[in-house]
Scaffold this motif. Structure first.
Motif, PDB file in Angstrom:
ATOM      1  N   GLY A  19       5.020   2.028 -17.042  1.00  0.00           N
ATOM      2  CA  GLY A  19       4.800   0.789 -16.321  1.00  0.00           C
ATOM      3  C   GLY A  19       4.348   0.970 -14.879  1.00  0.00           C
ATOM      4  O   GLY A  19       4.079  -0.017 -14.193  1.00  0.00           O
ATOM      5  N   ALA A  20       4.247   2.197 -14.415  1.00  0.00           N
ATOM      6  CA  ALA A  20       3.830   2.430 -13.029  1.00  0.00           C
ATOM      7  C   ALA A  20       2.414   1.899 -12.790  1.00  0.00           C
ATOM      8  O   ALA A  20       2.129   1.347 -11.722  1.00  0.00           O
ATOM      9  CB  ALA A  20       3.915   3.906 -12.677  1.00  0.00           C
ATOM     10  N   ASP A  21       1.546   2.042 -13.773  1.00  0.00           N
ATOM     11  CA  ASP A  21       0.177   1.536 -13.617  1.00  0.00           C
ATOM     12  C   ASP A  21       0.164   0.020 -13.446  1.00  0.00           C
ATOM     13  O   ASP A  21      -0.622  -0.516 -12.665  1.00  0.00           O
ATOM     14  CB  ASP A  21      -0.687   1.929 -14.816  1.00  0.00           C
ATOM     15  N   ASP A  22       1.039  -0.666 -14.176  1.00  0.00           N
ATOM     16  CA  ASP A  22       1.138  -2.119 -14.040  1.00  0.00           C
ATOM     17  C   ASP A  22       1.575  -2.495 -12.630  1.00  0.00           C
ATOM     18  O   ASP A  22       0.987  -3.380 -11.994  1.00  0.00           O
ATOM     19  CB  ASP A  22       2.150  -2.697 -15.037  1.00  0.00           C
ATOM     20  N   ILE A  23       2.602  -1.823 -12.145  1.00  0.00           N
ATOM     21  CA  ILE A  23       3.126  -2.124 -10.815  1.00  0.00           C
ATOM     22  C   ILE A  23       2.082  -1.816  -9.746  1.00  0.00           C
ATOM     23  O   ILE A  23       1.902  -2.592  -8.799  1.00  0.00           O
ATOM     24  CB  ILE A  23       4.442  -1.351 -10.566  1.00  0.00           C
ATOM     25  N   VAL A  24       1.370  -0.716  -9.900  1.00  0.00           N
ATOM     26  CA  VAL A  24       0.327  -0.358  -8.931  1.00  0.00           C
ATOM     27  C   VAL A  24      -0.759  -1.431  -8.904  1.00  0.00           C
ATOM     28  O   VAL A  24      -1.216  -1.834  -7.826  1.00  0.00           O
ATOM     29  CB  VAL A  24      -0.266   1.035  -9.242  1.00  0.00           C
ATOM     30  N   SER A  25      -1.167  -1.920 -10.049  1.00  0.00           N
ATOM     31  CA  SER A  25      -2.221  -2.941 -10.076  1.00  0.00           C
ATOM     32  C   SER A  25      -1.739  -4.235  -9.429  1.00  0.00           C
ATOM     33  O   SER A  25      -2.490  -4.880  -8.692  1.00  0.00           O
ATOM     34  CB  SER A  25      -2.706  -3.189 -11.502  1.00  0.00           C
ATOM     35  N   TRP A  26      -0.489  -4.617  -9.657  1.00  0.00           N
ATOM     36  CA  TRP A  26       0.049  -5.821  -9.015  1.00  0.00           C
ATOM     37  C   TRP A  26       0.151  -5.630  -7.504  1.00  0.00           C
ATOM     38  O   TRP A  26      -0.106  -6.545  -6.738  1.00  0.00           O
ATOM     39  CB  TRP A  26       1.412  -6.184  -9.596  1.00  0.00           C
ATOM     40  N   ILE A  69       0.837  -1.202   0.000  1.00  0.00           N
ATOM     41  CA  ILE A  69       0.000   0.000   0.000  1.00  0.00           C
ATOM     42  C   ILE A  69       0.872   1.252   0.000  1.00  0.00           C
ATOM     43  O   ILE A  69       0.591   2.220  -0.714  1.00  0.00           O
ATOM     44  CB  ILE A  69      -0.980  -0.026   1.188  1.00  0.00           C
ATOM     45  N   PHE A  70       1.942   1.230   0.781  1.00  0.00           N
ATOM     46  CA  PHE A  70       2.860   2.362   0.799  1.00  0.00           C
ATOM     47  C   PHE A  70       3.531   2.530  -0.573  1.00  0.00           C
ATOM     48  O   PHE A  70       3.707   3.651  -1.048  1.00  0.00           O
ATOM     49  CB  PHE A  70       3.910   2.196   1.900  1.00  0.00           C
ATOM     50  N   GLY A  71       3.884   1.414  -1.209  1.00  0.00           N
ATOM     51  CA  GLY A  71       4.467   1.472  -2.549  1.00  0.00           C
ATOM     52  C   GLY A  71       3.503   2.070  -3.559  1.00  0.00           C
ATOM     53  O   GLY A  71       3.902   2.848  -4.435  1.00  0.00           O
ATOM     54  N   ILE A  72       2.221   1.736  -3.432  1.00  0.00           N
ATOM     55  CA  ILE A  72       1.198   2.325  -4.305  1.00  0.00           C
ATOM     56  C   ILE A  72       1.163   3.835  -4.102  1.00  0.00           C
ATOM     57  O   ILE A  72       1.148   4.604  -5.068  1.00  0.00           O
ATOM     58  CB  ILE A  72      -0.183   1.699  -4.016  1.00  0.00           C
ATOM     59  N   PHE A  73       1.164   4.248  -2.845  1.00  0.00           N
ATOM     60  CA  PHE A  73       1.172   5.668  -2.510  1.00  0.00           C
ATOM     61  C   PHE A  73       2.372   6.370  -3.148  1.00  0.00           C
ATOM     62  O   PHE A  73       2.221   7.422  -3.783  1.00  0.00           O
ATOM     63  CB  PHE A  73       1.186   5.808  -0.981  1.00  0.00           C
ATOM     64  N   LEU A  74       3.560   5.795  -2.990  1.00  0.00           N
ATOM     65  CA  LEU A  74       4.766   6.408  -3.550  1.00  0.00           C
ATOM     66  C   LEU A  74       4.716   6.505  -5.072  1.00  0.00           C
ATOM     67  O   LEU A  74       5.040   7.543  -5.650  1.00  0.00           O
ATOM     68  CB  LEU A  74       6.012   5.635  -3.135  1.00  0.00           C
ATOM     69  N   LEU A  75       4.320   5.422  -5.710  1.00  0.00           N
ATOM     70  CA  LEU A  75       4.247   5.437  -7.173  1.00  0.00           C
ATOM     71  C   LEU A  75       3.235   6.452  -7.682  1.00  0.00           C
ATOM     72  O   LEU A  75       3.489   7.142  -8.679  1.00  0.00           O
ATOM     73  CB  LEU A  75       3.916   4.047  -7.703  1.00  0.00           C
ATOM     74  N   MET A  76       2.113   6.551  -6.995  1.00  0.00           N
ATOM     75  CA  MET A  76       1.102   7.518  -7.444  1.00  0.00           C
ATOM     76  C   MET A  76       1.597   8.954  -7.244  1.00  0.00           C
ATOM     77  O   MET A  76       1.345   9.818  -8.088  1.00  0.00           O
ATOM     78  CB  MET A  76      -0.215   7.269  -6.717  1.00  0.00           C
ATOM     79  N   LEU A  77       2.310   9.199  -6.142  1.00  0.00           N
ATOM     80  CA  LEU A  77       2.899  10.526  -5.950  1.00  0.00           C
ATOM     81  C   LEU A  77       3.941  10.827  -7.013  1.00  0.00           C
ATOM     82  O   LEU A  77       3.967  11.933  -7.568  1.00  0.00           O
ATOM     83  CB  LEU A  77       3.556  10.615  -4.569  1.00  0.00           C
ATOM     84  N   LEU A  78       4.809   9.853  -7.288  1.00  0.00           N
ATOM     85  CA  LEU A  78       5.828  10.047  -8.314  1.00  0.00           C
ATOM     86  C   LEU A  78       5.199  10.312  -9.672  1.00  0.00           C
ATOM     87  O   LEU A  78       5.689  11.152 -10.436  1.00  0.00           O
ATOM     88  CB  LEU A  78       6.762   8.848  -8.378  1.00  0.00           C
ATOM     89  N   GLN A  79       4.126   9.605  -9.978  1.00  0.00           N
ATOM     90  CA  GLN A  79       3.435   9.848 -11.243  1.00  0.00           C
ATOM     91  C   GLN A  79       2.863  11.263 -11.289  1.00  0.00           C
ATOM     92  O   GLN A  79       2.953  11.937 -12.315  1.00  0.00           O
ATOM     93  CB  GLN A  79       2.301   8.842 -11.442  1.00  0.00           C
ATOM     94  N   SER A  80       2.272  11.708 -10.192  1.00  0.00           N
ATOM     95  CA  SER A  80       1.688  13.060 -10.158  1.00  0.00           C
ATOM     96  C   SER A  80       2.752  14.122 -10.332  1.00  0.00           C
ATOM     97  O   SER A  80       2.587  15.046 -11.139  1.00  0.00           O
ATOM     98  CB  SER A  80       0.953  13.274  -8.831  1.00  0.00           C
ATOM     99  N   PHE A  81       3.832  14.011  -9.557  1.00  0.00           N
ATOM    100  CA  PHE A  81       4.899  15.003  -9.673  1.00  0.00           C
ATOM    101  C   PHE A  81       5.618  14.891 -11.012  1.00  0.00           C
ATOM    102  O   PHE A  81       6.013  15.891 -11.597  1.00  0.00           O
ATOM    103  CB  PHE A  81       5.895  14.874  -8.518  1.00  0.00           C
ATOM    104  N   GLY A  82       5.773  13.660 -11.486  1.00  0.00           N
ATOM    105  CA  GLY A  82       6.415  13.467 -12.782  1.00  0.00           C
ATOM    106  C   GLY A  82       5.615  14.080 -13.912  1.00  0.00           C
ATOM    107  O   GLY A  82       6.177  14.656 -14.843  1.00  0.00           O
ATOM    108  N   ARG A  83       4.307  13.983 -13.825  1.00  0.00           N
ATOM    109  CA  ARG A  83       3.439  14.567 -14.851  1.00  0.00           C
ATOM    110  C   ARG A  83       3.642  16.081 -14.910  1.00  0.00           C
ATOM    111  O   ARG A  83       3.727  16.664 -15.990  1.00  0.00           O
ATOM    112  CB  ARG A  83       1.976  14.230 -14.540  1.00  0.00           C
TER     113      ARG A  83
END
Length: 177
Positions: free
Chosen positions: A42-49, A20-34
């Motif tokens: 591939g972040a969406d794939d990792i989040v779904s897994w 869950i923490f990894g999902i949080f981090l990836l989603m934050l990174l995606q937001s800031f990266g955008r």
């Protein structure tokens, strides 16, 4: 043996929380990266897994701590003998279902491995690798159900009932809201 099993349940809960923490981090990174013009492929794939892993790895820990949905209100009206009989019945049916589920999921993952199936997203990962969290979560849940079934057969209170009673004794009625 008790300490080993309790550690197994605790570590499965920790792994679920880390997902869950990894999902949080990836989603934050995606937001800031955008905002910075950086695309995390591939972040969406990792989040779904990680979502699937978190859901299944948490089952054993959640079950042992009395946090899964049960029909406790009905069980409370049965009395000690009736409650014990229904606990044995419910835990037995659940154990049988989980044995079938372990077999089916194991067979599914084996076929993914055998046919060299690859994830369909951006990341070209053998799909059996993320699927293993599904199997591990079901296996830990099965061990937890067997653990509770053995306790009930020994005429002891299951851990989920003890946890529920402790919450009520401390004035925590949040599960009834």
């Amino acid at each position: 043996m008790r300490r080993l099993l309790d550690r197994l349940y605790a570590w499965s809960g920790v792994l679920a929380a880390l997902c869950i923490f990894g999902i949080f981090l990836l989603m934050l990174l995606q937001s800031f990266g955008r905002e910075a013009g950086i695309l995390l492929r591939g972040a969406d794939d990792i989040v779904s897994w990680m979502c699937a892993a978190a859901a299944f790895l948490a089952l054993g820990h959640t079950f042992r701590h009395g946090e899964l949905v049960r029909v406790g209100l009905w069980l409370d009206h049965l009395g000690a003998g009736g409650r014990r009989a229904m606990e044995i019945f419910a835990l037995g049916i659940t154990a049988v279902f989980l044995v079938y589920m372990l077999w089916a999921v194991g067979h599914f993952i084996y076929e993914s491995w055998k046919f060299k199936e690859v994830a369909q997203g951006l990341l070209r990962v053998p799909i059996w690798i993320p699927q293993m969290s599904f199997l591990a979560g079901i296996a830990i849940f099965f061990v937890a159900v067997l653990d509770e079934l053995i306790l009930v057969l020994q005429r002891k209170k299951p851990a989920y009932q003890v946890a529920e009673e402790e919450r009520r004794a401390s004035g925590d009625f949040s599960e009834t809201v």
